[in-house]
Write a protein that holds these residues in place. Sequence first.
Motif, short mmCIF file in Angstrom:
data_model
loop_
_atom_site.label_atom_id
_atom_site.label_comp_id
_atom_site.label_asym_id
_atom_site.label_seq_id
_atom_site.Cartn_x
_atom_site.Cartn_y
_atom_site.Cartn_z
N ASN A 199 -13.30 45.30 -17.84
CA ASN A 199 -14.20 44.30 -17.99
C ASN A 199 -13.67 42.75 -17.97
O ASN A 199 -14.58 41.88 -18.33
CB ASN A 199 -15.19 44.46 -19.20
N ILE A 200 -12.47 42.72 -17.81
CA ILE A 200 -12.01 41.15 -18.26
C ILE A 200 -12.21 40.30 -17.17
O ILE A 200 -12.87 39.07 -17.31
CB ILE A 200 -10.12 41.50 -18.05
N LEU A 201 -12.57 40.85 -15.79
CA LEU A 201 -12.98 40.09 -14.71
C LEU A 201 -14.36 39.90 -14.58
O LEU A 201 -14.94 38.85 -14.16
CB LEU A 201 -12.42 40.59 -13.37
N SER A 202 -15.02 40.47 -15.28
CA SER A 202 -16.74 40.53 -15.11
C SER A 202 -17.13 39.65 -16.47
O SER A 202 -16.61 39.91 -17.53
CB SER A 202 -17.25 41.94 -15.35
N LYS A 203 -18.17 38.77 -16.10
CA LYS A 203 -18.64 37.86 -17.08
C LYS A 203 -19.82 38.68 -17.95
O LYS A 203 -20.56 39.10 -17.13
CB LYS A 203 -19.19 36.55 -16.68
N PRO A 204 -19.88 38.93 -19.27
CA PRO A 204 -20.82 39.27 -19.67
C PRO A 204 -22.23 38.42 -19.81
O PRO A 204 -22.04 37.30 -19.59
CB PRO A 204 -20.78 39.29 -21.36
N ASP A 260 -30.89 34.12 -23.51
CA ASP A 260 -31.75 33.25 -24.13
C ASP A 260 -32.66 34.02 -25.15
O ASP A 260 -33.06 35.00 -25.00
CB ASP A 260 -32.21 32.12 -23.33
N LEU A 261 -33.28 33.08 -25.94
CA LEU A 261 -34.01 33.61 -26.86
C LEU A 261 -35.34 34.03 -26.34
O LEU A 261 -36.10 33.33 -25.38
CB LEU A 261 -34.52 32.63 -28.02
N GLY A 262 -36.05 35.33 -26.53
CA GLY A 262 -37.19 36.09 -25.79
C GLY A 262 -36.74 36.62 -24.43
O GLY A 262 -37.42 37.23 -24.04
N ASP A 263 -35.56 36.65 -24.04
CA ASP A 263 -35.18 37.47 -22.96
C ASP A 263 -35.15 38.86 -23.42
O ASP A 263 -34.84 39.26 -24.20
CB ASP A 263 -33.89 37.09 -22.32
N ILE A 264 -35.45 39.72 -22.20
CA ILE A 264 -35.35 41.14 -22.45
C ILE A 264 -34.05 41.73 -21.79
O ILE A 264 -33.62 41.47 -20.79
CB ILE A 264 -36.69 41.95 -21.85
N ALA A 265 -33.29 42.51 -22.73
CA ALA A 265 -32.00 43.03 -22.19
C ALA A 265 -32.41 44.35 -21.42
O ALA A 265 -33.08 45.13 -21.55
CB ALA A 265 -31.06 43.62 -23.37
N LYS A 266 -31.53 44.56 -20.23
CA LYS A 266 -31.64 45.50 -19.52
C LYS A 266 -31.26 46.81 -20.00
O LYS A 266 -31.79 47.76 -19.69
CB LYS A 266 -30.63 45.25 -17.89
N ARG A 267 -30.28 46.88 -20.84
CA ARG A 267 -29.77 48.13 -21.66
C ARG A 267 -29.39 47.63 -22.96
O ARG A 267 -28.84 46.62 -23.35
CB ARG A 267 -28.75 49.05 -20.84
N ASP A 268 -29.10 48.58 -23.87
CA ASP A 268 -28.77 48.36 -25.22
C ASP A 268 -27.21 48.22 -25.21
O ASP A 268 -26.27 48.77 -24.25
CB ASP A 268 -28.95 49.37 -26.27
#
Length: 78
Positions: free
Chosen positions: A61-66, A70-78
């Motif tokens: 995961n070093i190469l991938s950006k998390p 923003d406030l109010g966005d829904i996360a795709k997974r926990d």
Amino acid sequence: MTDKTKIKPVVRGKVVKRAEREGTPRANPSVTPRKGRGRDALKWAILTILSIVISLLLFPNILSKPPSYDLGDIAKRD
């Protein structure tokens, strides 16, 4: 008396003429060729590349950006 130029010293081993001895590359022992320089550079290059590969395998995961949320966005997974 004998002349000193006619006296030759007793030398053990192989007798080498002065002209042959001066022409060899090892005539001056203080100047030695460095043969291991290319091998040392190759060893360091292999060590560096191997270290990078191992670090990428351990932490992919070093190469991938998390994702940034923003406030109010829904996360795709926990």
